[in-house]
Design a protein around this motif. Structure first.
Motif, short mmCIF file in Angstrom:
data_model
loop_
_atom_site.label_atom_id
_atom_site.label_comp_id
_atom_site.label_asym_id
_atom_site.label_seq_id
_atom_site.Cartn_x
_atom_site.Cartn_y
_atom_site.Cartn_z
N VAL A 227 -19.01 7.05 80.57
CA VAL A 227 -18.22 8.25 80.76
C VAL A 227 -17.19 7.96 81.85
CG1 VAL A 227 -18.27 10.72 81.25
CG2 VAL A 227 -20.24 9.61 80.20
N GLY A 228 -16.06 7.43 81.44
CA GLY A 228 -15.03 7.09 82.41
C GLY A 228 -15.55 6.07 83.41
N THR A 229 -15.23 6.30 84.67
CA THR A 229 -15.66 5.39 85.74
C THR A 229 -16.75 6.02 86.61
OG1 THR A 229 -13.90 6.18 87.18
CG2 THR A 229 -13.42 4.24 85.81
N TYR A 230 -17.37 7.08 86.14
CA TYR A 230 -18.37 7.77 86.96
C TYR A 230 -19.50 6.85 87.36
CZ TYR A 230 -21.81 11.13 88.57
OH TYR A 230 -22.72 11.80 89.33
N TYR A 231 -19.97 6.02 86.46
CA TYR A 231 -21.12 5.18 86.74
C TYR A 231 -20.77 3.86 87.42
CZ TYR A 231 -24.10 8.32 84.06
OH TYR A 231 -24.81 9.41 83.62
N TYR A 232 -19.51 3.63 87.74
CA TYR A 232 -19.13 2.39 88.40
C TYR A 232 -19.07 2.59 89.91
CZ TYR A 232 -17.65 1.29 83.65
OH TYR A 232 -17.61 1.10 82.30
N THR A 233 -20.23 2.83 90.51
CA THR A 233 -20.29 3.10 91.94
C THR A 233 -21.39 2.26 92.59
OG1 THR A 233 -21.89 4.89 91.66
CG2 THR A 233 -19.55 5.50 91.59
N PHE A 234 -21.37 2.28 93.90
CA PHE A 234 -22.40 1.58 94.67
C PHE A 234 -23.78 2.17 94.40
CE2 PHE A 234 -25.00 1.27 98.51
CZ PHE A 234 -25.06 -0.11 98.65
N LYS A 235 -23.83 3.49 94.19
CA LYS A 235 -25.11 4.16 93.94
C LYS A 235 -25.77 3.61 92.66
CE LYS A 235 -24.64 8.45 93.36
NZ LYS A 235 -24.54 9.88 93.13
N ILE A 236 -24.98 3.36 91.65
CA ILE A 236 -25.52 2.81 90.40
C ILE A 236 -25.97 1.37 90.61
CG2 ILE A 236 -24.95 2.16 88.03
CD1 ILE A 236 -25.40 5.14 88.44
N VAL B 101 -8.77 14.44 80.25
CA VAL B 101 -9.57 15.56 79.79
C VAL B 101 -10.87 15.56 80.59
CG1 VAL B 101 -10.79 16.57 77.82
CG2 VAL B 101 -8.60 15.43 77.46
N ALA B 102 -11.23 16.72 81.15
CA ALA B 102 -12.47 16.82 81.92
C ALA B 102 -13.65 16.86 80.95
CB ALA B 102 -12.47 18.07 82.79
N VAL B 103 -14.58 15.91 81.15
CA VAL B 103 -15.78 15.86 80.31
C VAL B 103 -17.01 15.85 81.20
CG1 VAL B 103 -14.72 14.70 78.34
CG2 VAL B 103 -15.72 13.35 80.16
N SER B 104 -18.09 16.40 80.68
CA SER B 104 -19.35 16.40 81.40
C SER B 104 -19.90 14.97 81.41
CB SER B 104 -20.33 17.34 80.71
OG SER B 104 -21.58 17.29 81.35
N VAL B 105 -20.40 14.55 82.55
CA VAL B 105 -20.93 13.19 82.66
C VAL B 105 -22.24 13.06 81.90
CG1 VAL B 105 -21.79 11.45 84.26
CG2 VAL B 105 -19.76 12.78 84.85
N MET B 106 -23.11 14.07 82.03
CA MET B 106 -24.40 14.03 81.34
C MET B 106 -24.67 15.39 80.73
SD MET B 106 -28.20 13.11 82.82
CE MET B 106 -27.75 11.50 83.37
N GLY B 107 -24.80 15.42 79.44
CA GLY B 107 -25.09 16.67 78.74
C GLY B 107 -26.53 17.11 78.94
N ASP B 108 -26.82 18.30 78.48
CA ASP B 108 -28.16 18.86 78.63
C ASP B 108 -29.22 18.01 77.94
OD1 ASP B 108 -27.17 20.96 80.10
OD2 ASP B 108 -27.09 22.35 78.39
#
Length: 163
Positions: free
Chosen positions: A45-54, A114-121
């Motif tokens: 989902v975009g670059t949301y998961y490309y972080t130090f936390k991951i 476009v704004a998208v939810s990173v993790m759906g329900d």
């Protein structure tokens, strides 16, 4: 044969057989962690998961898998200290629910403007279930091992052997 005799025989058998029940529960905890691992890290989902936390989560996951496997081998041989390790890593599985899944579920990111939810329900409930099941079976494995270790120690004392 009385139930006391049967119980004594069952405890005496513990000296010669492995604690496969606790060990298999550890493997089940590892399996559900792998399901979590794959479900989270296959998300793009975009670059949301490309972080130090991951990155830290990946390293933690590898350490978790190693420790859980080591604990599964330890509980096979009725080692009481591995029960406490299982309690800790089981509790950490529950704590992990509040890190990546909870934060990603409430986050949005831009993909092609476009704004998208990173993790759906659906994904959120699935990964929470994976972590909860993993934590629960690890804690159960620790409890079973602790109970069996205490029973074996008591039996060894009653027959005059040392653990």
């Amino acid at each position: 044969m009385t139930t006391q005799d049967e119980r004594s025989i069952a405890r005496d058998r513990m000296r010669f057989i492995k604690n496969s029940q606790s060990s298999n529960l550890c493997y089940l905890g590892i399996l559900f962690d792998v399901f979590y691992f794959v479900n989270i890290y296959k998300s793009d989902v975009g670059t949301y998961y490309y972080t130090f936390k991951i990155g830290a989560s990946i390293v933690y996951n590898l350490i978790f898998l190693l420790v859980a496997f080591l604990a599964s081998e330890g509980v096979k041989n009725y080692k009481k200290e591995f029960s406490y390790i299982l309690f800790v890593i089981g509790a950490l599985q529950f704590a992990r629910i509040f890190i990546i899944p909870t934060q990603a579920h409430s986050a949005t990111t831009l993909v092609n403007d476009v704004a998208v939810s990173v993790m759906g329900d659906g994904q959120f409930f699935r990964v929470v279930a994976y972590l909860a099941i993993s934590g629960a079976v690890l804690i159960a494995a620790g409890l079973i091992n602790l109970r069996k270790c205490n029973a074996l120690e008591e039996h060894l004392k009653s027959i005059g052997e040392t653990a």
